[in-house]
Design a protein around this motif. Structure first.
Motif, PDB file in Angstrom:
ATOM      1  N   GLY A  13       2.517  -2.480  -1.753  1.00 21.57           N
ATOM      2  CA  GLY A  13       1.895  -1.501  -0.875  1.00 21.57           C
ATOM      3  C   GLY A  13       0.685  -2.035  -0.144  1.00 21.57           C
ATOM      4  N   ASP A 159       0.570   0.214  -6.388  1.00 22.55           N
ATOM      5  CA  ASP A 159       1.917   0.740  -6.253  1.00 22.55           C
ATOM      6  C   ASP A 159       1.835   2.070  -5.528  1.00 22.55           C
ATOM      7  N   HIS A 160       2.648   2.244  -4.525  1.00 22.90           N
ATOM      8  CA  HIS A 160       2.697   3.499  -3.798  1.00 22.90           C
ATOM      9  C   HIS A 160       3.774   4.374  -4.414  1.00 22.90           C
ATOM     10  N   LEU A 161       3.372   5.497  -4.982  1.00 20.38           N
ATOM     11  CA  LEU A 161       4.315   6.392  -5.645  1.00 20.38           C
ATOM     12  C   LEU A 161       5.094   7.226  -4.652  1.00 20.38           C
ATOM     13  N   LYS A 162       4.481   7.529  -3.520  1.00 22.86           N
ATOM     14  CA  LYS A 162       5.163   8.297  -2.490  1.00 22.86           C
ATOM     15  C   LYS A 162       4.721   7.778  -1.145  1.00 22.86           C
TER      16      LYS A 162
END
Length: 167
Positions: A13, A159-162
């Motif tokens: 990300g 980390d991009h969760l959404k």
């Protein structure tokens, strides 16, 4: 005496450079000196680099690449030229690491040099071994190489969760 650390900020990300810059700015508030060497950022106009240069002389920012495109999009000839420029950046990093020229050295997107096969993990490990005891080093890049893990104190993975892809 402060035993310096080696930290990694990695992940697919966005936000790795921003996080490293935040750490650098926090260090400036504690009267520490910071040098950032950016790799694989090319030299796209001035824009973002102009903003970063406003932090000088407290935070010094260097880019050795001359191309205005992404490394992987360059022709083979341009990539070879950029490899030489990147080598100059790595030599400068070695000098900074060995002389203790700053309190914090940010090697932005240096892990990308492994991805692009510009350097091997062993070369990065040798570079890190030049670090003076009390210096902190921050490495950024998308992919973290397990080969360098024994030489690293902290790993932060972004980390991009959404992700909204409609914009």
């Amino acid at each position: 005496m402060n035993k310096g650390t080696i930290q990694v900020i990695c992940g697919k990300g966005k936000g790795k450079t921003t996080a490293a810059l935040g750490m650098g700015i926090e260090a400036l508030t504690k009267n520490r000196t910071v040098i950032m060497i950016q790799f694989l950022k090319g030299c796209p106009g001035k824009g973002s680099l102009d903003i970063l240069k406003r932090l000088e002389p407290e935070m010094k920012i260097f880019r050795f690449e001359k191309s205005d495109g992404l490394f992987e999009d360059l022709s083979k000839e341009q990539q070879e030229e950029e490899r030489m420029n990147i080598r100059n950046g790595l030599n400068f990093a070695k000098k900074v690491l060995s002389t203790g020229e700053c309190d914090i050295l940010i090697l932005d997107e240096i892990l990308g040099l492994l991805d692009q096969k510009i350097v091997e993990a062993e070369e990065l490990i040798r570079l890190l071994q030049f670090k003076v005891e009390e210096m902190d080093v921050i490495l950024t890049g998308k992919v973290f190489s397990k080969e360098i893990e024994p030489y690293v104190d902290n790993i932060l993975e972004i980390d991009h969760l959404k992700v909204d892809n409609t914009k």
